[in-house]
Design an enzyme around this catalytic site. Structure first.
Site, mmCIF file in Angstrom:
data_model
loop_
_atom_site.group_PDB
_atom_site.id
_atom_site.type_symbol
_atom_site.label_atom_id
_atom_site.label_comp_id
_atom_site.label_asym_id
_atom_site.label_seq_id
_atom_site.Cartn_x
_atom_site.Cartn_y
_atom_site.Cartn_z
ATOM 1 N N LEU A 272 -1.538 1.947 6.022
ATOM 2 C CA LEU A 272 -0.570 2.745 5.525
ATOM 3 C C LEU A 272 0.303 1.888 4.856
ATOM 4 O O LEU A 272 1.517 2.555 4.347
ATOM 5 C CB LEU A 272 0.314 3.458 6.746
ATOM 6 C CG LEU A 272 -0.345 4.184 7.645
ATOM 7 C CD1 LEU A 272 0.355 4.863 8.692
ATOM 8 C CD2 LEU A 272 -0.884 5.551 6.604
ATOM 9 N N ARG A 273 0.208 0.746 4.412
ATOM 10 C CA ARG A 273 1.111 -0.207 3.943
ATOM 11 C C ARG A 273 1.028 0.379 2.381
ATOM 12 O O ARG A 273 2.025 -0.029 1.798
ATOM 13 C CB ARG A 273 0.558 -1.733 3.873
ATOM 14 C CG ARG A 273 1.811 -2.570 3.269
ATOM 15 C CD ARG A 273 1.322 -4.147 3.603
ATOM 16 N NE ARG A 273 1.676 -4.564 4.830
ATOM 17 C CZ ARG A 273 0.954 -4.974 5.736
ATOM 18 N NH1 ARG A 273 -0.394 -4.990 5.498
ATOM 19 N NH2 ARG A 273 1.411 -5.178 7.042
ATOM 20 N N GLY A 274 0.084 0.776 1.905
ATOM 21 C CA GLY A 274 -0.109 1.390 0.402
ATOM 22 C C GLY A 274 0.862 2.518 0.148
ATOM 23 O O GLY A 274 1.838 2.328 -0.704
#
Length: 341
Positions: A272-274
């Protein structure tokens, strides 16, 4: 001291300059990775941006650039409460640096001459509240990469060795540059960079001539050349300061959150870092443009730099990562209505 090359005078390289400006507005975006040809202004841009930014206020003689006396680490034994202004720190991390040089270690001289255990701060202490620049980051030794991953995650440098137990803040904008022909970056570190941009040498004669003209003028008389660009740099500095102040007030509509998730799903990015980085970067872009809320056009303008280094390899698609992102962005959100830098 010779003045750095003015940021506003750098010819072209709009994506690189915009990525650095956005991390200056919101340091929590996570730094910038610049990959491309040698001699394309990567290190020049880092130093120019740091010189452009407002000076930081810090406690005099504090080795970690603390803004207040209460934030100075106990081991530094800072007695003064005097506040001084200093340029935003830019610290180079050389490829051959040892772990002790990076994190800090026992001050051998004091140990031998006075019999005292004292901490000698390293590069991470000097870079706090500034920039840590790594040229040829893809050639960095693995154990230094692991160390940087830990510090980037926590924002704190911890040294436990030789009877020392030291902690100090280490929050900085990490800027890495390199040539992809000399080796790839480890995926763990690649994912830690908030933004990634590719730079290439100009392909038209007029642009290359302008680069030569400006660089030659700077080399001949750095002070006079910088003075010519003072007004442009001052305008950009004011815009960055205004964007920093406006950033907390920028609204994020629910639809933008759905767009971020839809883009990352369509691109197949892991984790989910993107999404989180895309949202932060789009919010910084909106603040820089003076917008009251994040819109789809802000996402479109920053999607490539926020997501291209998070894509899985596709052996059937020979297009570059940025091209793939732009294509999927157009398919998912529609084309960009109006370009803005």
């Amino acid at each position: 001291m010779t003045r750095p090359f003015p940021f506003s005078a750098i010819v072209g390289q709009q994506a690189m300059k915009r990525a650095m400006i956005l991390t200056a507005i919101d340091a929590k975006i996570g730094g910038v990775l610049v990959f491309g040809d040698r001699g394309t202004g990567k290190s020049t841009a880092v130093r120019a941006l740091a010189a452009l930014l407002p000076p930081i206020r810090q406690v005099a003689d504090c080795p970690v650039n603390s803004a207040r006396k209460s934030e100075c680490p106990d081991w530094a034994q800072i007695g003064s409460t005097r506040i001084v202004q200093r340029p935003t720190p830019v610290v180079d991390l050389p490829l051959g640096a040892t772990e002790d040089r990076v994190t800090g270690a026992l001050d051998i001289e004091r140990a031998l001459t006075r019999g005292e255990k004292a901490f000698q701060p390293g590069l991470l202490a000097r870079a706090n509240r500034g920039y840590l620049y790594i040229d040829e980051v893809n050639l960095l030794e693995d154990h230094i990469v692991d160390l940087l991953l830990d510090v980037a995650q926590s924002g704190e440098n911890v040294v436990e060795r030789e009877g020392l137990s030291i902690r100090h803040p280490a929050r900085f904008v990490l800027v890495g540059s390199g040539n992809p022909e000399e080796g790839e970056l480890r995926p763990q570190l690649l994912d830690r960079f908030g933004l990634a941009v590719d730079v290439t040498s100009p392909r038209d004669v007029e642009t290359r001539v302008e680069v030569m003209r400006r660089r030659d003028a700077y080399d001949r008389d750095p002070k006079a050349f910088a003075a010519e660009w003072d007004a442009a740099d001052a305008d950009l500095r004011a815009a960055i300061v205004a964007a920093r102040a406006a950033l907390p007030k920028v609204e994020t509509p629910e639809g933008v959150l759905h767009d971020c998730a839809a883009l990352c799903i369509a691109l197949g990015s892991d984790g989910l870092r993107g999404e989180l980085t895309l949202l932060r970067t789009a919010r910084a872009q909106a603040a820089f443009e003076g917008a009251a809320e994040v819109g789809r056009d802000h996402l479109r303008r920053v999607a490539a730099m926020a997501l291209q280094h998070r894509l899985r390899r596709d052996p059937m698609d020979e297009a570059g990562s940025a091209v793939r992102v732009d294509r999927i962005v157009s398919e998912t959100l529609g084309p960009l209505r109006a370009a803005a830098e």
